[in-house]
Design an enzyme around this catalytic site. Sequence first.
Site, PDB file in Angstrom:
ATOM      1  N   ASP A 162      -8.322  -5.659  -6.066  1.00  0.00           N
ATOM      2  CA  ASP A 162      -8.018  -4.592  -5.131  1.00  0.00           C
ATOM      3  C   ASP A 162      -8.272  -3.337  -5.829  1.00  0.00           C
ATOM      4  O   ASP A 162      -7.795  -2.767  -6.903  1.00  0.00           O
ATOM      5  CB  ASP A 162      -6.410  -4.709  -4.701  1.00  0.00           C
ATOM      6  CG  ASP A 162      -6.186  -3.416  -3.907  1.00  0.00           C
ATOM      7  OD1 ASP A 162      -6.932  -2.800  -3.401  1.00  0.00           O
ATOM      8  OD2 ASP A 162      -4.911  -3.255  -3.679  1.00  0.00           O
TER       9      ASP A 162
ATOM     10  N   SER B 121       0.772  -1.085   0.008  1.00  0.00           N
ATOM     11  CA  SER B 121      -0.069   0.056   0.007  1.00  0.00           C
ATOM     12  C   SER B 121       0.730   1.309  -0.039  1.00  0.00           C
ATOM     13  O   SER B 121       1.710   1.099  -0.806  1.00  0.00           O
ATOM     14  CB  SER B 121      -0.843  -0.080   1.319  1.00  0.00           C
ATOM     15  OG  SER B 121      -1.875   0.921   1.022  1.00  0.00           O
TER      16      SER B 121
ATOM     17  N   HIS C  74      -5.711  -6.453  -1.529  1.00  0.00           N
ATOM     18  CA  HIS C  74      -4.979  -5.464  -1.225  1.00  0.00           C
ATOM     19  C   HIS C  74      -3.694  -6.071  -0.669  1.00  0.00           C
ATOM     20  O   HIS C  74      -3.882  -6.857   0.387  1.00  0.00           O
ATOM     21  CB  HIS C  74      -5.478  -4.480  -0.189  1.00  0.00           C
ATOM     22  CG  HIS C  74      -4.728  -3.183  -0.236  1.00  0.00           C
ATOM     23  ND1 HIS C  74      -4.356  -2.268  -1.315  1.00  0.00           N
ATOM     24  CD2 HIS C  74      -4.295  -2.415   0.753  1.00  0.00           C
ATOM     25  CE1 HIS C  74      -3.702  -1.028  -0.989  1.00  0.00           C
ATOM     26  NE2 HIS C  74      -3.842  -1.081   0.334  1.00  0.00           N
TER      27      HIS C  74
END
Lengths: 489, 489
Positions: B421, B170, B446
């Site tokens: 995601d 991320s 994710h």
Amino acid sequence: MKFSPFFLLVIAIVLSQSLFIIDAFKIPNRLNSISKSRDFKVKYFHQKVDHFSYSNNDTFEQRYLISTEHWQPDGPIWFYAGNEGDIFTFANNTGFMWDNAQDFHAMIIFMEHRYYGTSMPYGKKSLQNLSFSGYLTVEQALADYADFIADIKRTIVGAKKSPVIVIGGSYGGMLASWFRIKYPHLCVGALAASAPVLQFPGIYNCNGYSHIVTEDFKNYSPKCSQSIRQSWNAIRRIAKTDDGLKFLSNQFELCEQLTTQQLQSFIDWITDIWQTLPMIDYPNPSDFLAKLPAYPIKMVCQYLTEPDADDRQLIMNIAKGVSVYTNYSGNTECNQISENNDRLGISAWSFQACTEMVLPLCTNGVNDMFEPEPWIFNDFSDDCRERYAVGSERYKALIMFGGKHIGHTATNIIFSNGLRDPWSAGGILETLSDTLIAIKIPGACHHEDLRSQGPNDPKVLLKAREQELEIIRGWLQTYYNDNQIEFKF
Amino acid sequence: MKFSPFFLLVIAIVLSQSLFIIDAFKIPNRLNSISKSRDFKVKYFHQKVDHFSYSNNDTFEQRYLISTEHWQPDGPIWFYAGNEGDIFTFANNTGFMWDNAQDFHAMIIFMEHRYYGTSMPYGKKSLQNLSFSGYLTVEQALADYADFIADIKRTIVGAKKSPVIVIGGSYGGMLASWFRIKYPHLCVGALAASAPVLQFPGIYNCNGYSHIVTEDFKNYSPKCSQSIRQSWNAIRRIAKTDDGLKFLSNQFELCEQLTTQQLQSFIDWITDIWQTLPMIDYPNPSDFLAKLPAYPIKMVCQYLTEPDADDRQLIMNIAKGVSVYTNYSGNTECNQISENNDRLGISAWSFQACTEMVLPLCTNGVNDMFEPEPWIFNDFSDDCRERYAVGSERYKALIMFGGKHIGHTATNIIFSNGLRDPWSAGGILETLSDTLIAIKIPGACHHEDLRSQGPNDPKVLLKAREQELEIIRGWLQTYYNDNQIEFKF
């Protein structure tokens, strides 16, 4: 170990050229007889003081010179990464850009480095204390250039697709190469002339500079460097008597009578002159730092032919040699040995040299012709802390910019070095990859390739400039091809 | 346009995971049944607050976790570039590193990002106002990691030649890729999982995220996304009467009776849940954000089969779907729709999202199943200025890190993305060069590849992890060969 003002001074003079900024600005550039017209505007960019935090959101006006005389839409932008001085100094002494812009239909920009010239973030207070001076760092300077280039490409009609070439000499060359490394998406390549990117603690032999200085004198005549080597003890012997101090004051045309207390400063002053001349031993007459003949060291050495003469005779010769530097014009009334050039009380470059740009410089009297003066990081840092309330950073430049590992992923950088330039000791002298090209220029001095073509330029220098232009042409061609832009040059 | 708390909230929840840090830390990681032992120490590094100026010379203690259990001298260092949360969150949810360190004889380090967890430069005051919070920037965070890595290599015996692999998910993936770009001399490569490095103003379609969210529901059943799409007007119709508000409060088990004034917050709360689930629609049961079944969206969609039911029936179904997220454990007494998770009064990630990490996010009701909510830079920035006394930077992330031009000179980065995601909309999905490899993982969410191997992991996920390890192995082998270091793994 005492904090030798000499070391900082040499760095300040040699690298910063801060002492001769005003002369260079005022005096018409007589050397550029063949250079093309220099039509430019002076502008200002609204710049952040701090690019990396939000605790200080001040801004300042950063000066730049821009010439679009020969530029065509989509044409290249040649961006000079201003270094430690008034931007006019670099505009006046980077004829290479003015000479060749027309052939490339290039826009020319010279941007002034923060904290120099008029680009003072806090006006006259800028160097007063750390809360104002603290933003004088390389990273901030590079971010200035990044923000500016991005803005120019957004706002000048036709510049959106213009490829940028970053150019710089000396510390400006370091900036150019580092800009290419850190912001490769904002430029297609960099010409880093005489950039001592390897001259940092831990990876550099501090004697390198002084050794080349000595070789430069020795190559004119071994007796010349030998005379200088012998002179230090002679000076110290002579200075033991009042009569001797008077003799020295007269011979060197000092403005004030030399005292015993000033002896070290006096020796530093002479050392400084010898350390500076090899940088500017240019093939054409120059009035950059002082009015100088072509190859000034050659003239110095014409006086230094008797290393074994008695003390007074030797020193008389030395004084004549020094006068080539101090009074070739014949207009100097007397010489000041004190450091009186620092008009702001704190020199911006001295601050940089104390904090991030820690460039070790020492003499040992063996590989060089000077009195031994070691370089010890902790002592250096302690003295810096005393002056600026902040110590020196031993590893920062290497952590930020990679030092010897500069070649890991970088591309499209020319590292040019004149081999008689003492700063070449800290330069990249071997080609690192297909696109990280070292250009060694035998006989040339400090970023001599960036100067306008002169009547006495040797063939190797002309060839080096051609090679640089050819490489830049290749980068541009690749860019235009890759981006399917039709642009002829 | 009003400043929608929803947008920041989604970013805060989805990207930062800041809301579930504490849960993730406290709850034993039941999913990691096959993971190897996790033997590590908690340490602190004496770090500069400001790497780029000398106006602030404060320091703070930055926390890191280090495991040398499987490491051998000269062996690789796997460095997790901590992102917006307590470092234990990432240590607990990056089983990929723990699972595979032994095979590589790798040292594992998880370093906490400044201003998160215990790594607060000014303790409890850190986020109080700009003079403290201003040093929360990406550039400072990257420089933290650079200084730390350089220090580790100097001070741990046997680590001097250890090649460093930077890993992150991320925002941590963005940091990992940017670290490789800015400090290539300090690491040999980066694994950037689910890093939306292209999700910045000017180069990103703000609808991308919400479109993938919608597809994720639609792919379980078109009736499912259709139900959600129809629900907004139904809610607004029902909310017109007091009885309707009571109905909504009961169905959604709200802690407090819903009022007309809270209607938008209520809708934002539901929207937020739908926007969050696709990120964590993992194949194994999870108790990361909340206790959830495997593939929670599948369960949600089992309730959403009648998009054309009357308003009350539709909303009763929606409420059941929401409860999968809010109360799968059965232990939730009631739901709070207000934003009460921001215990510091100012969330560190919200500050980042307002200043540098400006990630546009909008809905249009056409390509997505939500009520239209445009994203307008100036409005966004104005609202940020009101909250934090500093506006948003439209161009900074692109100027600093290159955006689409990330591939110009970078090498050795893996950009992995799970295709379900929603953040993949801002990721690099196509391989850019021989060494800038995009790994697309169909069906994954994710940074699912960074999680420990689980019993239900599909083959494509296992294969992606294998591919990543193979590439990393190749980088390391090249490093050892180039540097003539004998190291077997």
